[in-house]
Design a protein around this motif. Sequence first.
Motif, PDB file in Angstrom:
ATOM      1  N   ASP A  85       0.837  -1.204   0.000  1.00  0.00           N
ATOM      2  CA  ASP A  85       0.000   0.000   0.000  1.00  0.00           C
ATOM      3  C   ASP A  85       0.871   1.253   0.000  1.00  0.00           C
ATOM      4  OD1 ASP A  85      -2.422  -1.499   0.217  1.00  0.00           O
ATOM      5  OD2 ASP A  85      -1.934  -1.837   2.338  1.00  0.00           O
ATOM      6  N   LEU A  86       2.118   1.093   0.508  1.00  0.00           N
ATOM      7  CA  LEU A  86       3.043   2.221   0.564  1.00  0.00           C
ATOM      8  C   LEU A  86       4.456   1.680   0.387  1.00  0.00           C
ATOM      9  CD1 LEU A  86       3.521   5.283   1.231  1.00  0.00           C
ATOM     10  CD2 LEU A  86       3.785   4.571   3.620  1.00  0.00           C
ATOM     11  N   ILE A  87       5.234   2.353  -0.472  1.00  0.00           N
ATOM     12  CA  ILE A  87       6.622   1.944  -0.688  1.00  0.00           C
ATOM     13  C   ILE A  87       7.523   3.090  -0.226  1.00  0.00           C
ATOM     14  CG2 ILE A  87       8.377   1.296  -2.389  1.00  0.00           C
ATOM     15  CD1 ILE A  87       6.103   0.194  -4.139  1.00  0.00           C
ATOM     16  N   LEU A  88       8.528   2.729   0.598  1.00  0.00           N
ATOM     17  CA  LEU A  88       9.526   3.704   1.031  1.00  0.00           C
ATOM     18  C   LEU A  88      10.830   3.359   0.334  1.00  0.00           C
ATOM     19  CD1 LEU A  88       8.823   3.757   4.909  1.00  0.00           C
ATOM     20  CD2 LEU A  88       7.798   5.186   3.133  1.00  0.00           C
ATOM     21  N   VAL A  89      11.345   4.275  -0.491  1.00  0.00           N
ATOM     22  CA  VAL A  89      12.620   4.058  -1.193  1.00  0.00           C
ATOM     23  C   VAL A  89      13.696   4.801  -0.418  1.00  0.00           C
ATOM     24  CG1 VAL A  89      13.871   4.271  -3.360  1.00  0.00           C
ATOM     25  CG2 VAL A  89      11.386   3.923  -3.386  1.00  0.00           C
ATOM     26  N   MET A  90      14.728   4.063  -0.001  1.00  0.00           N
ATOM     27  CA  MET A  90      15.764   4.676   0.828  1.00  0.00           C
ATOM     28  C   MET A  90      17.089   4.760   0.095  1.00  0.00           C
ATOM     29  SD  MET A  90      15.092   3.537   4.730  1.00  0.00           S
ATOM     30  CE  MET A  90      15.978   5.003   5.195  1.00  0.00           C
ATOM     31  N   LYS A  91      17.807   5.839   0.406  1.00  0.00           N
ATOM     32  CA  LYS A  91      19.144   6.013  -0.149  1.00  0.00           C
ATOM     33  C   LYS A  91      19.928   6.901   0.816  1.00  0.00           C
ATOM     34  CE  LYS A  91      21.686   7.250  -4.346  1.00  0.00           C
ATOM     35  NZ  LYS A  91      21.586   7.765  -5.725  1.00  0.00           N
TER      36      LYS A  91
ATOM     37  N   GLY B 181      20.451   6.802   3.935  1.00  0.00           N
ATOM     38  CA  GLY B 181      19.821   7.125   5.205  1.00  0.00           C
ATOM     39  C   GLY B 181      18.601   8.017   5.114  1.00  0.00           C
ATOM     40  N   LYS B 182      18.102   8.283   3.916  1.00  0.00           N
ATOM     41  CA  LYS B 182      16.918   9.131   3.767  1.00  0.00           C
ATOM     42  C   LYS B 182      15.864   8.408   2.926  1.00  0.00           C
ATOM     43  CE  LYS B 182      17.364  13.512   2.904  1.00  0.00           C
ATOM     44  NZ  LYS B 182      17.742  14.776   2.232  1.00  0.00           N
ATOM     45  N   ILE B 183      14.605   8.791   3.169  1.00  0.00           N
ATOM     46  CA  ILE B 183      13.528   8.294   2.308  1.00  0.00           C
ATOM     47  C   ILE B 183      13.463   9.250   1.118  1.00  0.00           C
ATOM     48  CG2 ILE B 183      11.055   7.836   2.119  1.00  0.00           C
ATOM     49  CD1 ILE B 183      11.018   7.271   5.112  1.00  0.00           C
ATOM     50  N   THR B 184      13.904   8.772  -0.049  1.00  0.00           N
ATOM     51  CA  THR B 184      13.947   9.659  -1.228  1.00  0.00           C
ATOM     52  C   THR B 184      12.645   9.631  -2.006  1.00  0.00           C
ATOM     53  OG1 THR B 184      14.957   7.872  -2.502  1.00  0.00           O
ATOM     54  CG2 THR B 184      16.447   9.441  -1.456  1.00  0.00           C
ATOM     55  N   GLN B 185      11.916   8.521  -1.910  1.00  0.00           N
ATOM     56  CA  GLN B 185      10.619   8.431  -2.598  1.00  0.00           C
ATOM     57  C   GLN B 185       9.648   7.671  -1.698  1.00  0.00           C
ATOM     58  OE1 GLN B 185      12.606   7.026  -6.512  1.00  0.00           O
ATOM     59  NE2 GLN B 185      10.581   7.752  -7.118  1.00  0.00           N
ATOM     60  N   MET B 186       8.386   8.035  -1.794  1.00  0.00           N
ATOM     61  CA  MET B 186       7.383   7.398  -0.951  1.00  0.00           C
ATOM     62  C   MET B 186       6.045   7.445  -1.672  1.00  0.00           C
ATOM     63  SD  MET B 186       6.500   8.232   3.044  1.00  0.00           S
ATOM     64  CE  MET B 186       6.287   9.974   2.720  1.00  0.00           C
ATOM     65  N   GLY B 187       5.353   6.332  -1.705  1.00  0.00           N
ATOM     66  CA  GLY B 187       4.050   6.287  -2.355  1.00  0.00           C
ATOM     67  C   GLY B 187       3.729   4.890  -2.838  1.00  0.00           C
ATOM     68  N   LYS B 188       2.656   4.786  -3.638  1.00  0.00           N
ATOM     69  CA  LYS B 188       2.297   3.488  -4.185  1.00  0.00           C
ATOM     70  C   LYS B 188       3.171   3.193  -5.408  1.00  0.00           C
ATOM     71  CE  LYS B 188      -2.382   2.868  -2.536  1.00  0.00           C
ATOM     72  NZ  LYS B 188      -3.725   2.369  -2.869  1.00  0.00           N
ATOM     73  N   TYR B 189       3.180   1.925  -5.810  1.00  0.00           N
ATOM     74  CA  TYR B 189       4.059   1.480  -6.892  1.00  0.00           C
ATOM     75  C   TYR B 189       3.837   2.317  -8.147  1.00  0.00           C
ATOM     76  CZ  TYR B 189       6.562  -1.815  -9.887  1.00  0.00           C
ATOM     77  OH  TYR B 189       7.447  -2.389 -10.753  1.00  0.00           O
ATOM     78  N   ASN B 190       2.583   2.465  -8.535  1.00  0.00           N
ATOM     79  CA  ASN B 190       2.271   3.181  -9.782  1.00  0.00           C
ATOM     80  C   ASN B 190       2.657   4.652  -9.697  1.00  0.00           C
ATOM     81  OD1 ASN B 190       1.225   0.894 -10.951  1.00  0.00           O
ATOM     82  ND2 ASN B 190      -0.858   1.275 -10.156  1.00  0.00           N
ATOM     83  N   ASP B 191       2.626   5.199  -8.498  1.00  0.00           N
ATOM     84  CA  ASP B 191       2.896   6.624  -8.337  1.00  0.00           C
ATOM     85  C   ASP B 191       4.386   6.930  -8.413  1.00  0.00           C
ATOM     86  OD1 ASP B 191       0.193   6.963  -7.994  1.00  0.00           O
ATOM     87  OD2 ASP B 191       0.314   6.828  -5.790  1.00  0.00           O
ATOM     88  N   ILE B 192       5.207   6.087  -7.780  1.00  0.00           N
ATOM     89  CA  ILE B 192       6.625   6.439  -7.668  1.00  0.00           C
ATOM     90  C   ILE B 192       7.472   5.887  -8.803  1.00  0.00           C
ATOM     91  CG2 ILE B 192       6.504   6.592  -5.147  1.00  0.00           C
ATOM     92  CD1 ILE B 192       7.927   3.888  -5.033  1.00  0.00           C
ATOM     93  N   ILE B 193       6.887   5.011  -9.627  1.00  0.00           N
ATOM     94  CA  ILE B 193       7.711   4.414 -10.684  1.00  0.00           C
ATOM     95  C   ILE B 193       8.091   5.443 -11.747  1.00  0.00           C
ATOM     96  CG2 ILE B 193       5.839   3.652 -12.211  1.00  0.00           C
ATOM     97  CD1 ILE B 193       7.454   0.975 -12.431  1.00  0.00           C
ATOM     98  N   THR B 194       7.314   6.507 -11.798  1.00  0.00           N
ATOM     99  CA  THR B 194       7.606   7.543 -12.789  1.00  0.00           C
ATOM    100  C   THR B 194       8.076   8.850 -12.166  1.00  0.00           C
ATOM    101  OG1 THR B 194       5.276   8.218 -12.716  1.00  0.00           O
ATOM    102  CG2 THR B 194       5.913   6.633 -14.423  1.00  0.00           C
ATOM    103  N   SER B 195       8.206   8.872 -10.840  1.00  0.00           N
ATOM    104  CA  SER B 195       8.451  10.164 -10.190  1.00  0.00           C
ATOM    105  C   SER B 195       9.878  10.365  -9.707  1.00  0.00           C
ATOM    106  CB  SER B 195       7.499  10.321  -8.990  1.00  0.00           C
ATOM    107  OG  SER B 195       7.780   9.309  -8.037  1.00  0.00           O
ATOM    108  N   GLY B 196      10.772   9.384  -9.879  1.00  0.00           N
ATOM    109  CA  GLY B 196      12.130   9.595  -9.387  1.00  0.00           C
ATOM    110  C   GLY B 196      13.092   8.574  -9.950  1.00  0.00           C
ATOM    111  N   SER B 197      14.376   8.871  -9.806  1.00  0.00           N
ATOM    112  CA  SER B 197      15.397   8.024 -10.416  1.00  0.00           C
ATOM    113  C   SER B 197      15.832   6.867  -9.508  1.00  0.00           C
ATOM    114  CB  SER B 197      16.618   8.865 -10.789  1.00  0.00           C
ATOM    115  OG  SER B 197      17.156   9.473  -9.612  1.00  0.00           O
ATOM    116  N   ASP B 198      15.769   7.080  -8.171  1.00  0.00           N
ATOM    117  CA  ASP B 198      16.277   6.052  -7.256  1.00  0.00           C
ATOM    118  C   ASP B 198      15.497   4.747  -7.397  1.00  0.00           C
ATOM    119  OD1 ASP B 198      18.174   7.776  -6.204  1.00  0.00           O
ATOM    120  OD2 ASP B 198      16.759   8.599  -4.743  1.00  0.00           O
ATOM    121  N   PHE B 199      14.171   4.854  -7.451  1.00  0.00           N
ATOM    122  CA  PHE B 199      13.360   3.647  -7.588  1.00  0.00           C
ATOM    123  C   PHE B 199      13.555   3.045  -8.970  1.00  0.00           C
ATOM    124  CE2 PHE B 199       9.080   1.575  -8.098  1.00  0.00           C
ATOM    125  CZ  PHE B 199       9.314   0.571  -7.176  1.00  0.00           C
ATOM    126  N   MET B 200      13.719   3.900  -9.964  1.00  0.00           N
ATOM    127  CA  MET B 200      13.912   3.402 -11.328  1.00  0.00           C
ATOM    128  C   MET B 200      15.217   2.625 -11.461  1.00  0.00           C
ATOM    129  SD  MET B 200      11.540   3.595 -13.399  1.00  0.00           S
ATOM    130  CE  MET B 200      12.584   3.096 -14.770  1.00  0.00           C
TER     131      MET B 200
END
Length: 1485
Positions: free
Chosen positions: A804-810, A812-831
């Motif tokens: 329901d919620l994904i926290l992408v860390m890099k 020591g910080k949460i760089t992206q946060m949201g659902k899979y469909n939302d964050i897959i296009t919103s940042g480079s770290d998750f990509m």
Amino acid sequence: MVLPLHAIFLLLLSLSILWFYRRLVISRGNTNKRGVKHVGFLFDKLVVFTSMILGFLHISLFIFDHFWYIDGDAISYEHLVTQVDLGIRAVAWLAISAYLRFSFNPSLEKRFPALLRIWWGLYFLISFSSVLLDLLCYRKLGILRTHLCVLDFGSLFVALFLNYAGFFGRSVEDGSNLLHESLLSGADILDEQRTSVNDGDIRNVSLFTNASFLSILTFSWMGDLLSVGHKKTLDLKDIPQLDHCDRVDGVFPIFKSKLESCATSHLDSQKSGNTNDTTQISSFHLAKSLVLSSWGLVLVTAFYALLYTVCSYVGPYLIDFFVQYLNGNQTFENEGYILVLAFIVAKLFECLSQRHWFFRLQQAGVRVRAFLVSIIYQKGLTLSSHARQGRTTGEIINIMSVDADRISLFSWYMHDLWMVPIQVTLALLILYTNLGLASLAALVATFIVMLANVPLGKMQENYQQKMMESKDMRMKATSEILRNMRILKLQGWEMKFLSKIAELRKKETNWLRKYVYTSAMTTFVFWGAPTFVAVVTFGACVLLRIPLESGKVLSALATFRVLQEPIYNLPDTISMVVQTKVSLDRISSFLCLEDLPQNVVEKLPRGSSNVAIEVTEGTFSWDLSSESPTVRDLNFRVLHGMRVAVCGTVGSGKSSLLSCILGEVPKIDGKVKLCGMTAYVAQSPWIQSGKIQDNILFGEELDSEKYDIVLEACSLKKDLEILPFGDQTVIGERGINLSGGQKQRIQIARALYQDADIYLFDDPFSAVDAHTGSHLFKECLLGILASKTVIYVTHQIEFLPSADLILVMKEGKITQMGKYNDIITSGSDFMELVGAHKDALSVLDDMELANDSSTHINKDRLHEANEEAKNAENSKFEEIEIQKGQLVQEEEREKGKVGFWVYWKYITTAYKGVLVPLILIAQIFFQVLQIGSNYWMAWAAPVSKDMESPVSVFTLLYVYVALAIGSSLCVLVRAFLLMMAGYKTATILFNKMHFSIFRAPMSFFDSTPSGRILNRASTDQSDVDTNIPYQTGALAFSIIQLVGIIAVMSQVAWQVFIIFIPVIGLSIWYQQYYIDTARELARLVGVCKAPIIQHFAESLSGSTTIRSFSQESRFICINSNRMDEYSRPKFHSAGAMEWLCFRLDLLSSIMFSFSLVFLICLPKGVIDPGIAGLAVTYGLNLNMLQAWVIWNLCNLENKIISVERILQYTSIPNEPPLVIEANRPDHNWPSNGEVELRDLQVRYAPHMPFVLRGLTCTFSGGLKTGIVGRTGSGKSTLIQTLFRIIDPTVGHIHIDGIDISTIGLHDLRSKLSIIPQDPTMFEGSVRSNLDPLEEYTDEQIWEALDCCQLGEEVRKKAKKLDSIVTENGENWSVGQRQLVCLGRVILKRSKVLVLDEATASVDTATDSLIQKTLRQQFSDSTVITIAHRITSVLDSDMVLLLEHGLIVEHSTPAKLLENKSSLFSKLVAEYSMRSSSSYDKLDSM
């Protein structure tokens, strides 16, 4: 005075008839004995004992009367009648004792036989009449013989007791006797008697609590246990319970409240502004709390100590009067009898007070140890992460095992310091009475001796502290090595680490040597102290012209001898004070360590909020002194029922995020709110040793339906079917007999079984294969936990879309946060993570999947495997029948008498025993010279002023001084030789044991908890270092002293042997009766200590898990129970020792009494009063010395068990040789790297089924081979066989044509490389972890670090390659530890490399980088890969698929994928299917 002979004959006849009647009639009912209630009988043992003593007494008097009172050659009628009377009385009393012992059955009788009671009544009337005749008639006529008068008076008191026993003696049904029978007969008796007393009642019986006053006074309450121990080998279940006041739950709350009160009052008095929540506890507070918690025992023992001290000086004070009486100077009527009575009464009170003093001291010691172990354990559960990094597990265990023991031992010495002034004062009063002003010289000499101890005490304190510090370092290293022994053996490093232990031991023995030689010097000074004081005192007498009369001299010598005990014990006391102070400092400093902050997480009651977890502006750091926090700027909210995924690259702070939620990481800023109960699954599995079921239930009640659901969800049912005892299988330490996947699934099952609200999973799916991972995710997270709050860390991208919620860390910080469909296009770290996953899956697209082509699958073998699997399942119960037992057995302990070979081995280990006769000769010379000096003073000094001395005063003094100097030199030689032999023996035994342990096969470590090994390396080795040499010497020396005393006493009156021989015989019988129980109690003490240490070590390593489940109270309760299990044999061992010593003291008092009676009955002028006084002087110490001999004998047998336990571990079967000189491979072997398996069949033990069943294949040199298969297919077993951790039962492995079984293990393992499934790092530096053998340069190490993607991380650290690595590498993430393992193999660059789940703990991107690095660095090496990620083996040259220990497929990946029906294709399809959700999303981009 003479008993009617017809009465005695009537008694004997009646006893005979009774005996025959019982043998012929009552014995017929023996078959029904099992149905008879087992009852106790009041006074039966005391009556038997009394009758036996009376019998021996009459025999002694018969012999004495016969040889001493013969009137010339003729024997008078009166004398003949007395002889016959004494003889028949002896026979009668022995007959009574034999009847009561062998024919009278207390369980079948309600009272003593009527005939006996009538006889006792008659005996009382006759004894009373005899006493009246003695006083009113014979005494006035002057025809009373002294020994017969004493007999008549003694008979009257005995008759009173026998009539009391006859009147009140009856059968009783009580808990203690029921316990006696239940212990002896086992469960059957319990079942039969359950109608009257339930099982719980029996277990809760405390012999001490239920004992009467008389039983406590005489220690008779120990009788039942000693009787059982004499008849069978005792086990822990046979040992009665402790009194509530001695159990942890009874004593610890009192101690804790006292400690908190002391610490709080100290803080209040300081009024400091310190905001640290940690309570500052000083050594003084700790000591004060211990005293206040046991103040009752402290006061009681102080009273006993004072009474004993006063009584011990009565004898020396009376000696001068006794000598004057023997010389004819009688001051009042019956003075001799009054003196004898005073001697005896003082001796009896001395005996009673000393025995109860010692027993209560040991009881206090048991309580103190319970206090300390409990508080240390509780502190260990609450330590902060920073405090844990500063103290290793080994150090903390040492504090609990060694320091707590030492403080509990101090109870022996706690009154010595205040007793010494009292003893010295009493001694000076006696000396002043006899020698006047010369006593001041004695005072000065005593103070000189005491002051001489100051520098020695300081040296001992320093050496003791240094020795303990060195021991801490050694135990820390040993503990770490034992935990990681598997990796050491795989890498061939064990001998290098053994040399590290040897170096640490060398530092320790450097201080040990100084310590024992200082002790030897102390022994010399204080054995010579009484002689020195005597020389000074007598010298002062000569100078002051004070006449030296033999009575006064002997009184002074006896006083010096009594004073010798406190002076001799003073160095031990000061040494013990020093050691205790050091241990108190260590424990108090540990208790002052920082606790886990309680304000990190705000915990809300369950159901009070719809928000499960909320973190606002959170900044946390494991190291508060570090400039860069571990994680920072955390802001997220998790509602109840949400699934939250945490992803990121290696070292990005994912695990730290979960730790922050649990409150494990120190908070710098922000707020954390948690609503509900938590359950946590750690990345590194934490499994307790014990049954699998207990690990899953984790303190909860068994709900069979829920339990089965959890097992099914965690795919554990098949595993449990394979295991020989199912879920009752005992897991080895740290789950050592389980695979990584099994351990992880048991962890998950443990979490699922708890009724928690919030579940935290730290990447548990990495350790299992693709199929099992999918099953776990579906059944656990999406199934059972569908309505729960779940936060899961994962490297598997395919598990992210379900969150329901994904926290992408890099970083020591949460760089992206949201659902899979939302964050897959919103940042480079998750990509980046998703892109790496896409690249890995794209390999599958490049492979053509034909519908049906030629396959390389061995269908026959597959069919055979399935058939064999079914057969194995059908014969599962047969295997359980065959199975000898669990992998981890109860600790082995020797049973029965400690073998003579143990003693012989111990005394001949050092210098082949050459020093032993020299030590004995030195002691014999010391004893001869000491007796000679006292004999000289008694003979040469005049008895009174009006008698002339045979030598001049100066000659008297010169000879005495010469003899004294000679005896002191003998002590010096003896002390140094003894310490030299003890030190050498300890060193040899240490080296042998550790070499044997390090050369033991891995199976030994799998089945032996490290607590057992650490117990031997710590406690047992400490005993061998310092205690056992002293105990061995003390036994030999006390025997020599006893022989010397008997020799002196026999010089005066050889008749003393009449009583001495039966008394010694009875003493030996008592010792033999006692030792059966004492020996097993001592062994149980040793066996029960290891579980405490093991449980503590497990609790420390799993403290995060324990806290996350809120299970602290349950674990504290387990520790308390194990502590009580240790205290039970310890307490009863003390009771048994005092039971024996009390009886030995009584016997020696009887012997001393007879000696005194003999002396006052001797006609005047028969013997020199001075020599008679010398005999009394030595006789005063007889009871102490006789008890000391037996005590030393028993104590040595108890202590020698430490040697026995160490010797057990010196004979562990070794692995095959490390090097076989005749068959060493070339230095460049293997040059090609070809591995050939020929009919390989492997099983773990002869009684267990085969795990690998006939593998035949070849891994070509330079090719990459991937090994795949379900859990339990034999993958890890194959790797262990390749490294010869297990040797094949049938078949061979050849590497480059050489059979690996024909070469040394070191030659083999040093040429192979492995990255293990569980990444291991050792405490030290980055450099020492990468290159423990110190074979490579810094440039090579940096190159390896760069290759394994750790170069930049290490360069960021201030100390670079010397950066600190804490215990177990806790300050590095699991993924980083895995990369360090990769760096090791890159440095080594072997021709054969094995990867055992090497990339399980890293993300997909890092996995791709590692695979790329391996391809570059090991392009021409043979690489064998076991992987759960199918993508890790898809680019292999060959794939080997195992199923049930058989090869079912072996070909290239492309060929295997051509056939969709192949098992490999199915595995790939499962992995693809699991990844399809994320894969579809990738395609849509």
